[in-house]
Design an enzyme around this catalytic site. Structure first.
Site, mmCIF file in Angstrom:
data_model
loop_
_atom_site.group_PDB
_atom_site.id
_atom_site.type_symbol
_atom_site.label_atom_id
_atom_site.label_comp_id
_atom_site.label_asym_id
_atom_site.label_seq_id
_atom_site.Cartn_x
_atom_site.Cartn_y
_atom_site.Cartn_z
ATOM 1 N NE ARG A 74 -4.789 3.700 -7.855
ATOM 2 C CZ ARG A 74 -3.849 2.687 -8.735
ATOM 3 N NH1 ARG A 74 -4.272 1.558 -7.791
ATOM 4 N NH2 ARG A 74 -3.169 2.578 -9.437
ATOM 5 C CD GLU B 14 -3.557 -0.926 0.205
ATOM 6 O OE1 GLU B 14 -3.636 0.017 -0.346
ATOM 7 O OE2 GLU B 14 -3.217 -1.927 -0.255
ATOM 8 C CG ASN C 9 -0.966 5.508 -1.102
ATOM 9 O OD1 ASN C 9 -1.311 5.019 -1.260
ATOM 10 N ND2 ASN C 9 -1.440 4.926 0.110
#
Length: 155
Positions: A104, A46, A50
């Site tokens: 997303r 994650e 990002n």
């Protein structure tokens, strides 16, 4: 000397699984359970995603990953020098995303926070973002210990 690792990779999607697996390989020496290892891999994925999606928005840049194993815990720092986050408090809210039309979910920071023992984000517009995470490791039950417990339970 502290056991640590530092890795710098281009912020491209092909590097996400590599970074995730490198951090997982590094933390194996702490003897995590499979659940702990899965939590770590998910949180790292994650954080790296990002950086790729938000920090550089398709442009060029690097992701820096630092890990240290100390006091029975894995300490992870993932940083970029991309565009930064204008409102960190809002970005930490579940389902918040700056990419409304994209696929997303806005759950990246929430997932990291949920899966790790400690989590923080430091960011400023134009200066990049630093995600710091810690996972306290309780060693996996060794097979030899488990065999003894099974024998004891069944006489």
């Amino acid at each position: 000397m502290e056991n640590c690792m530092k890795l710098t990779v281009p912020a491209i999607s092909e590097n996400e699984p590599f970074v995730r697996d490198a951090v997982a390989a590094f933390c194996v020496r702490l003897d995590p359970t499979l659940d702990q290892l899965s939590d770590i891999k998910t949180a790292v994925s994650e954080a790296v995603t990002n950086c790729i999606v938000h920090a550089y928005a398709g442009g060029e840049g690097e992701i820096e990953v630092e890990c240290a194993a100390r006091d029975g815990a894995l300490h992870i720092r993932i940083s970029d020098s991309g565009r930064g986050i204008e409102d960190v408090a809002r970005a930490l809210e579940p389902f918040f995303t700056t990419l409304e039309g994209d696929e997303r979910s806005g759950m990246g920071f929430t997932i990291m926070q949920t899966f790790m023992s400690e989590f923080s984000v430091r960011s400023a517009p134009g200066e990049g973002t630093v995600v710091t995470m810690k996972k306290q490791i309780s060693p996996a039950v060794r097979r030899e210990d488990m065999r003894g417990k099974v024998r004891d339970a069944h006489g």
